[in-house]
Write an enzyme that holds these catalytic residues in place. Structure first.
Site, PDB file in Angstrom:
ATOM      1  N   SER A  56       0.844  -1.269  -0.038  1.00 33.34           N
ATOM      2  CA  SER A  56       0.040  -0.080  -0.051  1.00 33.34           C
ATOM      3  C   SER A  56       0.761   1.253  -0.162  1.00 33.34           C
ATOM      4  O   SER A  56       0.456   2.223  -0.528  1.00 33.34           O
ATOM      5  CB  SER A  56      -0.876   0.007   1.276  1.00 33.34           C
ATOM      6  OG  SER A  56      -1.789  -1.181   1.243  1.00 33.34           O
ATOM      7  N   ASN A  57       2.195   1.259   0.733  1.00 35.89           N
ATOM      8  CA  ASN A  57       2.729   2.374   0.717  1.00 35.89           C
ATOM      9  C   ASN A  57       3.473   2.736  -0.610  1.00 35.89           C
ATOM     10  O   ASN A  57       4.088   3.857  -0.804  1.00 35.89           O
ATOM     11  CB  ASN A  57       3.963   2.253   1.720  1.00 35.89           C
ATOM     12  CG  ASN A  57       3.384   2.044   3.136  1.00 35.89           C
ATOM     13  OD1 ASN A  57       2.986   3.145   3.558  1.00 35.89           O
ATOM     14  ND2 ASN A  57       3.417   0.966   3.901  1.00 35.89           N
ATOM     15  N   LYS A 175       0.445 -11.739   4.739  1.00 37.05           N
ATOM     16  CA  LYS A 175       0.994 -10.417   5.373  1.00 37.05           C
ATOM     17  C   LYS A 175      -0.400  -9.688   6.124  1.00 37.05           C
ATOM     18  O   LYS A 175      -1.212  -9.673   5.391  1.00 37.05           O
ATOM     19  CB  LYS A 175       1.493  -9.391   4.209  1.00 37.05           C
ATOM     20  CG  LYS A 175       1.774  -7.767   4.890  1.00 37.05           C
ATOM     21  CD  LYS A 175       2.027  -6.904   3.761  1.00 37.05           C
ATOM     22  CE  LYS A 175       2.111  -5.569   4.536  1.00 37.05           C
ATOM     23  NZ  LYS A 175       2.542  -4.595   3.571  1.00 37.05           N
ATOM     24  N   GLY A 201       2.265  -7.020   9.277  1.00 41.22           N
ATOM     25  CA  GLY A 201       2.405  -5.807   8.020  1.00 41.22           C
ATOM     26  C   GLY A 201       2.703  -4.462   8.837  1.00 41.22           C
ATOM     27  O   GLY A 201       2.451  -3.479   8.122  1.00 41.22           O
TER      28      GLY A 201
END
Lengths: 306, 306, 306, 306
Positions: A56-57, A175, A201
């Site tokens: 997501s990052n 994760k 995560g």
């Protein structure tokens, strides 16, 4: 380092710490591959197990399909062979996820990380998710890692779905970014005969995750304090729990600041402070306000990191 | 065992395991004090640190003010002097909580456990909660323990409020039933100079809570598997983490079954199975359906407890 | 005005507008019955159908059992016979609710308003709620009105439960404060053969509720702008929808300000501005901050009410 | 019918009813353009104002960028010139949304419908959303309609953002699928000087939305009961509120069944029953179970539609 399974029933070993790398952009919001490679060079001194591309990052939701594959290719080329490259290949449809997973594997990914589809979350029950992941894992030329990130998806992969999917020969782990430690422990317990590997995560609950049997972490904070996150791993793995606890506690606020509290803009701002290329996010993610920047800095200074 | 603070700056030591005892009722839904005492007698063989009277599992929300105090009195009379009696004295208004805390202390409670008021949850911010707890702690003749149980209250005591309140000389700790281990670790970290003691509010994350510095637990499951929860405590305290992990994992499903999943009716049903007096809840809490009872039993048998 | 059912199958008619009156307190946080009566006197010029005593705005959760009954008694004495007095008698247990309902009826309530019990919300399914309300309605000497207020209870009375309960001869209607207009319309539709009356629980969606068949409203804002809320009722009842719309729209922000946005402290602050006795809430409800007070005023001035 | 603004300050008129059309697939999950056109032919007898292509019901999240544009092109070709074609062009990034909006306009869309980006919902505050929509509306060759669908996005477009954006000359309205009628009324009230048009995003609250000033609806149910939804529109527009109410109420359960309750698979199943091409969804959306199908049918039969 063994990366791929070498016999029946043996799975890829994914233990260790991974930064889910950020994607630097140019002024015009194009992917800045040069800066990306410079970041990777700086990371080479840190004992990471590998790199996660497009967690997501990585702002994967903002990249085109072509960019997503190209970033994986560039990362694979830039990092040493003994580092795992795990690529986030999740899309909303099964069809697109199958295709993206294949393309990323062709581009050099050692494994793919597949987020739960979520737009129609009201219908993403165990049946739908098992169906989705099975299609993807059946077709995928490299191992698949499940990815549960309720903060973004508004959806928690049901425990029963994780347990069922752990039996698939090409699904090697999970994760979990939700941080519900009871749930993480239960999944580990119920998959203990499956050689199913769970990665935390987030650096916020890394020690706790190790305490219940997790084998590593994919931690946004490792983009900034990589050495320290790896040190925490070592303390946990070697059973030095008191030292681990002291270090863990100093990481919680910085970690929250660059994730839940202020998001990717904060992660990138802090990367700039620590000598990496962060820079701006793609729109509509905005830069931090002045007041947010001040709080962000304080979350690092008050814990002795700046 | 030292129970009360013996000097300036020294707080009551609340380390250890506590069952938040259930309240048995007669056929007519009156408190059955006889059965309550029989349960306490059976618990006397277990190395509990003490007993929590009127945690959420005690159906305190269904008792009259008079019953709430009387149950505390009976428990104090029934259990040995060296066992702590912690009484849940929370009410919605500060005024009522002050009064109830005082009455429970007069009835013999060694400390009171004060749940966050929650009916007007939209306004229960740090300011209101700090105001509430300060009034209660100022007036209370015995130490106060904060109680955060978002599953029931729909409210999470803000970390900053917990940190501020930890500085009050008559607030000795926090029971956290939310299970967010990152938050628990952060509260412990930020109150480390205050001798502020955190108790896990559930057996589901007891090991993880110990791993980040909690000092005990108030665990519904201890009403049933008290010996085992105390054993888990010992394994954590003595650093036998691998054994602790194995035991912890077998407790998660039974614990979930008697709390979040099926509630107090399940706790009481299971108490009956294990030789304690459980029985029915007060209305509107209903007995389990047949199908729920079957699943409940399975959550114990599949983990080897029945 | 007919207030009680006069034959088989005929129910009490509860059409109209009611303010859920606030409870004034003295400096010492005791109920100020004198100020309460003065407020009621001022309300006597407004064409309310009656008064709701101890809706959520009455801080009933902060009153003792004795105070709850006494407030009902005083209101009944203070207001004309032809005004309905509806008393909020909900408690967490069925037993206590039965008793409180009876006491309030003895004290002169024409009907009781029974909020969904909610502390053990995970188990408050249709079965439990039907069981609860049936016990209460069976025993209650006056008609029962269901009360759904998810903003406070974290619970939505299931539609099927409302439909089942509408068949009980002593359950005459529902106050719905949730504001989900689809749900309100569906309940009205599915109870259309039961003479079951639905009251909007807020002035924010009063017109919309009338448009789908509601017959009145219990509106916090009527404590302040009672004349206007009654005027809106008249416009809806007489089919002057365009005028109704214009008035409705000017009430939304003031209404939100004294309910969801700033709560009871704002309601009471505004009552002071409009010549009623508001004053402070019981602790832990705090007075508004200066900035909140400014916003509150602006929500009234910008709509032309101050 | 005037479709485009003909002078300064005058906006495209979007009043009326639109089905957000479903996307039929072949056995192999490819877009079945032939069936799509057959559906459109059948719709030609119904007095729709136009068609929404790729609302949430169009499974747009499962289509490739190329498919998304191509479906718009085919629809534009298939429907008469006097019908508006509104195309859902929302993507997560501003850059992609700008590009998609342009391509769809080139493909013949009369306006675009832009959903709130939501993957990083924690950061999608007013500032980010205003920034996003402004970029899109500045660049877009056709008018932009905001699209708020919290059930899928987990995000509510803040009222203040909607009000600010209503001042943009190329933003003509809002589709609100959340169904909070108070919020809808407030947005209409606060944008009343902007010629800003609000469309109900569901047939469940269409009447209520008209009662507070909405000018139309984009209603999944119109794919099936298009004639009836248009009739409801007529009753509202002509002020026949009693008849409108009776019809509205019979539409709520069928509407819920094909949206929130059972999702797109139910919409398509019902389309098959009513003589349209529905068929399967793309994976991971699964077909209904037998029990769900039974309930779905019952939600139509019990209201007299099957």
């Amino acid at each position: 380092v063994k990366r791929h399974s070498s016999g029946p029933g043996q799975r890829m070993d994914i233990r260790g710490i991974y930064p889910p790398i950020a994607t630097p952009f140019t002024q015009k919001e194009l992917v800045d591959y040069h800066k990306l490679e410079e970041n990777l060079n700086k990371y080479s001194k840190i004992p990471f197990r590998g790199f996660v591309v497009q967690g997501s990052n990585g702002e994967y939701a903002y990249l085109t399909s072509e960019e997503r594959v190209e970033v994986v290719r560039r990362v694979r080329q830039a990092v040493p062979k003994d580092k795992l490259v795990i690529a986030g290949s999740g899309c909303e449809s099964s069809m697109a996820t199958v295709q993206m997973s294949d393309q990323m594997a062709q581009a050099g990914a050692d494994a793919v990380l597949v987020v739960t589809p979520c737009f129609y979350r009201g219908r993403m029950d165990s049946r739908a998710l098992i169906h989705h992941y099975t299609q993807v894992a059946d077709a995928c030329p490299v191992p698949v890692i499940l990815y549960n990130v309720p903060g973004n998806t508004g959806l928690d992969l049901p425990v029963e779905a994780a347990v069922t999917l752990s039996q698939h020969p090409n699904i090697v782990g999970l994760k979990d970014s939700g941080g519900d430690i009871t749930r993480i422990a239960l999944i580990i317990h119920k998959t203990q005969n499956q050689d199913f590997q769970v990665l935390a995560g987030s650096a916020g609950f890394l020690l706790a995750a190790y305490s219940v049997g997790a084998v590593g972490g994919i931690c946004a904070l490792a983009n900034i304090l990589g050495q320290q996150v790896c040190q925490l791993e070592q303390l946990c793995v070697s059973g030095q729990w008191e030292k681990a606890k002291a270090l863990q506690c100093r990481l919680i606020e910085p970690n929250a600041a660059v994730t839940r509290k202020f998001g990717i803009a904060a992660l990138k701002q802090t990367m700039d402070w620590f000598g990496y290329h962060g820079g701006n996010c793609r729109s509509p993610l905005c830069p931090l306000t002045e007041s947010e920047t001040k709080q962000l800095r304080s979350d690092f200074t008050s814990n002795g990191w700046l």
